[in-house]
Write an enzyme that holds these catalytic residues in place. Sequence first.
Site, PDB file in Angstrom:
ATOM      1  CB  SER A 120      -0.968  -0.051   1.189  1.00 30.17           C
ATOM      2  OG  SER A 120      -2.038   0.850   1.011  1.00 30.17           O
ATOM      3  CD  GLU A 166      -2.353  -2.710  -4.077  1.00 30.29           C
ATOM      4  OE1 GLU A 166      -3.523  -2.940  -3.723  1.00 30.29           O
ATOM      5  OE2 GLU A 166      -1.634  -1.878  -3.511  1.00 30.29           O
ATOM      6  CG  HIS A 184      -5.553  -2.644  -0.233  1.00 33.29           C
ATOM      7  ND1 HIS A 184      -4.699  -2.220  -1.240  1.00 33.29           N
ATOM      8  CD2 HIS A 184      -5.250  -1.880   0.846  1.00 33.29           C
ATOM      9  CE1 HIS A 184      -3.931  -1.245  -0.777  1.00 33.29           C
ATOM     10  NE2 HIS A 184      -4.243  -1.018   0.483  1.00 33.29           N
TER      11      HIS A 184
END
Length: 307
Positions: free
Chosen positions: A110, A208, A278
């Site tokens: 992330s 992502e 995620h």
Amino acid sequence: MRTMPRRLEKGDTVGIIAPSSPPNLENLQKALPFIEGLGLNIKMGKSVEAKRGYLAGSDDERLADLHSMFEDPEVKGIICAGGGYGAARYADRIDFGMIKENPKVFWGYSDITFLHTAIGQYADLVTFHGPMLASDVGKEEFHERSGRMFGQLFGPFELHYTEEIAPLTALVGGAGEGELVGGNLSLIRSGIGTKFELDTKGKILLIEDIDEEPYQVDEMLNQLRMARKFEEVAGVVIGDFKNAEPKKREKSLTLDEVFDDYFKDLKVPVVKGFKIGHCEPHFSVPLGAKARLDADALTLTILPGVE
């Protein structure tokens, strides 16, 4: 060829840091038995419980934690408690020479994508894109397969992603090889025009994201396209895009239509549907390790990330 960190062994100590936002401390406590169950001891970073608005303490505090964990000879690996925002704020002050002299496991994803890119390109170190303690491990929905992925830190073995995990779709066929790079699309985009701009030439690009509507994904991919990030790429791995539903706009392209617009005319393999990001399960991968994406066989093979 990037340096691979030494594998972890039972009895080793791992450092836990919060390089970005304050982690959920209750979830963090719930995650610690998992790390101890791997046979590892824990050393907490000083800023893990610190708070400065949406940051886990000041930039100086978070940077000091990162530096001290890499410098500490007792610490054999570093696992991030969570992401959020803020890692990029001190990236230009990281002592990459020191990290290069003290290569060790570094694990997160992330917002940590910015650190993966920075450390990969300036300290030549393989790092790991995988679930974090407060954000993932400490939650009830943490999947057993996600937990098993930590095993790659304890011995050098190849990773094989097949449709056994989740269905995959090839947007462009063929096969390609190169270092696996990338991670969170928002963070890749935020590095463009800086010294931390991601080098995608000859690489397998992983993307992502979470909570981005199709038009926002479109905008980010367009910036990557105009920055020529797709021109010499060896392949594209499209991971999980959680909550990518249109909210503001009644009339919207679908996420699949957006991906088609940017990738279907590439001359390299492009595959979507990977449970990387995620999501649960979360397939963890070593960034900077050599990978082979076969869009015809719908497989991703990655060489070991530790030695």
